[in-house]
Every structure is written in structure tokens, then in C-alpha cells.
Design a protein around this motif. Structure first.
Motif, PDB file in Angstrom:
ATOM      1  N   ARG B  49       0.413  -0.906  -0.188  1.00  0.00           N
ATOM      2  CA  ARG B  49       0.044   0.052   0.235  1.00  0.00           C
ATOM      3  C   ARG B  49       1.082   1.202  -0.167  1.00  0.00           C
ATOM      4  N   ARG B  50       2.293   0.860  -0.307  1.00  0.00           N
ATOM      5  CA  ARG B  50       2.351   2.498  -1.073  1.00  0.00           C
ATOM      6  C   ARG B  50       2.638   2.886  -1.965  1.00  0.00           C
ATOM      7  N   TYR B  51       2.276   4.064  -2.625  1.00  0.00           N
ATOM      8  CA  TYR B  51       2.557   4.408  -3.686  1.00  0.00           C
ATOM      9  C   TYR B  51       3.015   5.766  -3.793  1.00  0.00           C
ATOM     10  N   LEU B  52       3.706   5.758  -5.070  1.00  0.00           N
ATOM     11  CA  LEU B  52       4.728   7.097  -5.520  1.00  0.00           C
ATOM     12  C   LEU B  52       3.429   7.684  -6.514  1.00  0.00           C
ATOM     13  N   VAL B  53       3.933   8.980  -6.257  1.00  0.00           N
ATOM     14  CA  VAL B  53       3.380  10.082  -7.577  1.00  0.00           C
ATOM     15  C   VAL B  53       5.511  11.010  -8.222  1.00  0.00           C
ATOM     16  N   VAL B  54       4.712  10.514  -9.247  1.00  0.00           N
ATOM     17  CA  VAL B  54       5.922  11.423  -9.851  1.00  0.00           C
ATOM     18  C   VAL B  54       6.106  12.396 -10.703  1.00  0.00           C
ATOM     19  N   GLU B  55       5.736  13.053 -10.690  1.00  0.00           N
ATOM     20  CA  GLU B  55       5.112  14.555 -11.607  1.00  0.00           C
ATOM     21  C   GLU B  55       6.982  15.554 -11.881  1.00  0.00           C
ATOM     22  N   GLN B  56       6.159  15.461 -13.198  1.00  0.00           N
ATOM     23  CA  GLN B  56       7.575  17.335 -13.774  1.00  0.00           C
ATOM     24  C   GLN B  56       7.282  18.315 -14.348  1.00  0.00           C
ATOM     25  N   TYR B  57       7.656  19.322 -13.856  1.00  0.00           N
ATOM     26  CA  TYR B  57       6.564  20.484 -14.453  1.00  0.00           C
ATOM     27  C   TYR B  57       8.259  21.384 -15.264  1.00  0.00           C
ATOM     28  N   VAL B  58       7.602  21.928 -16.613  1.00  0.00           N
ATOM     29  CA  VAL B  58       8.438  22.400 -16.875  1.00  0.00           C
ATOM     30  C   VAL B  58       8.977  24.068 -16.291  1.00  0.00           C
ATOM     31  N   ASP B  59       8.033  24.405 -15.559  1.00  0.00           N
ATOM     32  CA  ASP B  59       8.345  25.317 -15.183  1.00  0.00           C
ATOM     33  C   ASP B  59       7.810  25.757 -13.991  1.00  0.00           C
ATOM     34  N   GLU B  60       7.778  27.282 -12.564  1.00  0.00           N
ATOM     35  CA  GLU B  60       7.102  27.392 -12.330  1.00  0.00           C
ATOM     36  C   GLU B  60       5.933  27.830 -12.008  1.00  0.00           C
ATOM     37  N   GLU B  61       5.292  28.518 -13.430  1.00  0.00           N
ATOM     38  CA  GLU B  61       3.984  28.160 -13.573  1.00  0.00           C
ATOM     39  C   GLU B  61       2.628  27.168 -14.037  1.00  0.00           C
ATOM     40  N   ALA B  62       4.068  26.467 -14.521  1.00  0.00           N
ATOM     41  CA  ALA B  62       3.596  25.019 -15.045  1.00  0.00           C
ATOM     42  C   ALA B  62       2.780  24.039 -13.744  1.00  0.00           C
ATOM     43  N   LEU B  63       3.953  24.485 -12.549  1.00  0.00           N
ATOM     44  CA  LEU B  63       3.363  23.725 -11.556  1.00  0.00           C
ATOM     45  C   LEU B  63       1.838  24.480 -10.738  1.00  0.00           C
ATOM     46  N   ALA B  64       2.419  26.092 -10.730  1.00  0.00           N
ATOM     47  CA  ALA B  64       1.742  27.254 -10.263  1.00  0.00           C
ATOM     48  C   ALA B  64      -0.175  26.477 -10.794  1.00  0.00           C
ATOM     49  N   ARG B  65      -0.072  26.181 -12.239  1.00  0.00           N
ATOM     50  CA  ARG B  65      -1.437  25.562 -12.797  1.00  0.00           C
ATOM     51  C   ARG B  65      -1.470  24.875 -12.091  1.00  0.00           C
ATOM     52  N   HIS B  66      -1.501  23.815 -12.200  1.00  0.00           N
ATOM     53  CA  HIS B  66      -1.746  22.614 -11.614  1.00  0.00           C
ATOM     54  C   HIS B  66      -2.088  22.675 -10.581  1.00  0.00           C
ATOM     55  N   SER B  67      -1.462  23.431  -9.625  1.00  0.00           N
ATOM     56  CA  SER B  67      -1.931  23.049  -7.719  1.00  0.00           C
ATOM     57  C   SER B  67      -3.120  24.165  -7.758  1.00  0.00           C
ATOM     58  N   ALA B  68      -3.683  25.229  -8.664  1.00  0.00           N
ATOM     59  CA  ALA B  68      -4.198  26.055  -8.936  1.00  0.00           C
ATOM     60  C   ALA B  68      -6.162  25.128  -9.527  1.00  0.00           C
ATOM     61  N   THR B  69      -6.420  24.125 -10.032  1.00  0.00           N
ATOM     62  CA  THR B  69      -7.217  23.633 -10.841  1.00  0.00           C
ATOM     63  C   THR B  69      -8.130  22.859 -10.246  1.00  0.00           C
ATOM     64  N   GLU B  70      -9.199  23.008 -10.293  1.00  0.00           N
ATOM     65  CA  GLU B  70      -9.991  22.614  -9.442  1.00  0.00           C
ATOM     66  C   GLU B  70     -10.103  20.819  -9.777  1.00  0.00           C
ATOM     67  N   TYR B  71      -9.724  20.519 -10.135  1.00  0.00           N
ATOM     68  CA  TYR B  71     -10.111  18.727 -10.322  1.00  0.00           C
ATOM     69  C   TYR B  71      -8.718  18.610  -8.977  1.00  0.00           C
TER      70      TYR B  71
END
Lengths: 113, 113
Positions: B49-71
Motif C-alpha cells: 500500500r505504498r504508492y509514489l506519484v512522480v510529477e514533472q513541470y516545465v517551470d514554476e508557472e506550470a506547477l502553479a497552474r496545476h496547484s490551482a486546478t479545480e480537479y
């Protein structure tokens, strides 16, 4: 696809030789291992001298091939003395729901499965 | 490129709803975030039951956009009760030696930097 992560905490003052060693390993892997679509190391934004190596192998065979390379046999004993703690290794396998919208071929094109 | 890893330890019996929730998140990210070349979750081979999420964002803006999504705002409160421990989050930045042989464009084509 097998995903491996290794967290490496480096001794203070050993960052440069460590990054050089790992850079050479990355270069070797990319030049010699078509079955390793992802082999990247990154440095923590928050924890000093904490590095992460993220590796993906298309199958067990590709992982075994990587493990048997001469350059890895040279790398490990040269790297271990630079560490402040034992490497934290974890291996993972895909979860079917992990990439539901991607057609398998699309994933393979991008080396994600 | 910003790399984020999140380790999620799930309660016994909650694996199925957890994988369904995370699968929906992955689908949303891939459908809506061109600045997120890698967003994948995988399950540990050794730790139950240990899971890992690996995420890559091209820049800070892309990370901010992800963080602000409704979903994502819907996902987090639905997911947290399924966990056996707090999520282990880490953010990383590339190391110049991390991918020395790759021409930058080649890396960008493969979404590695």
C-alpha cells in the motif's frame, strides 16, 4: 515499466565530486541502455545535499542489464564514501489506473509504460 | 524542470477507491496540463500500500497552474481520509551534470528538462 527511486544524502563538501560521478553514470546509461527511457538525477529544493535518482526500465531484463554494466560496478564503490547515509532505494510497478487516458502506444512513445 | 515526488501510504482496504481517485487525477492532468510532461503514479514492489506519484513541470508557472486546478481541489480532501500517514512530499531541481550528454532540445523533446 519498472520505476526505481534512490534518495542519496551527500556529505557536506562532497557535492561536486558526487555530481560529477553521477553525471558520468547518467551519460553512460543514456549512451548504452535503450531499455532505460528515464534516468535522471535531481537535487532537493528544500533539503541540503539530498539528491533523487529517478529511473525507469521497460522490463526486468533492462533493469538486469543496467545492474550488470561495468560502469555501474565502478560507480557504486566510488559514490558510497561520499554519502552521509545509506541510499534509500524503492522499486515500483505501474498501476492500471495510473495512466488511464493514454493509449499504450502513446505511453510507450513517451517512455511512460 | 521541477520534479516532485509524493509518497502515499494507503489504509488497508482503501486501495481500490484510492487508485480510482488517483487515476482520475492523472487523466485530468494529462488532458489539461501541457506543461506537465510527466505525471505518473506507481505502486511499491516491496512495501504494501505504498504508492509514489512522480510529477514533472516545465517551470514554476506550470506547477502553479496545476496547484490551482479545480480537479486538484476536489481530489485532495477526497484522498486524505484514505491515507495511513501524511503524504511525503519532495521537490527537486535539475542538476547540470544530471543529463550531460543530452542536447537541451533533445531533453525537451522527451520532456526531461
Amino acid at each position: 515499466m519498472i520505476t526505481c527511486t534512490t534518495v542519496l544524502n551527500v556529505n557536506e563538501g562532497s557535492e561536486e565530486p558526487f555530481e560529477k560521478l553521477l553525471g558520468e553514470l547518467v551519460a553512460n546509461v543514456l549512451a548504452n541502455e535503450p531499455g532505460t527511457p528515464l534516468f535522471q538525477f535531481v537535487r532537493s529544493l528544500t533539503v541540503p545535499r539530498r539528491y533523487l535518482v529517478v529511473e525507469q526500465y521497460v522490463d526486468e531484463e533492462a533493469l538486469a542489464r543496467h545492474s550488470a554494466t561495468e560502469y555501474l560496478k565502478v560507480f557504486v564503490p566510488a559514490m558510497l564514501p561520499l554519502l552521509a547515509a545509506d541510499p534509500e532505494l524503492h522499486s515500483y510497478v505501474p498501476v492500471p489506473a495510473g495512466d488511464p487516458t493514454r493509449k499504450t502506444t502513446d505511453n510507450q512513445d513517451r517512455g511512460l509504460t
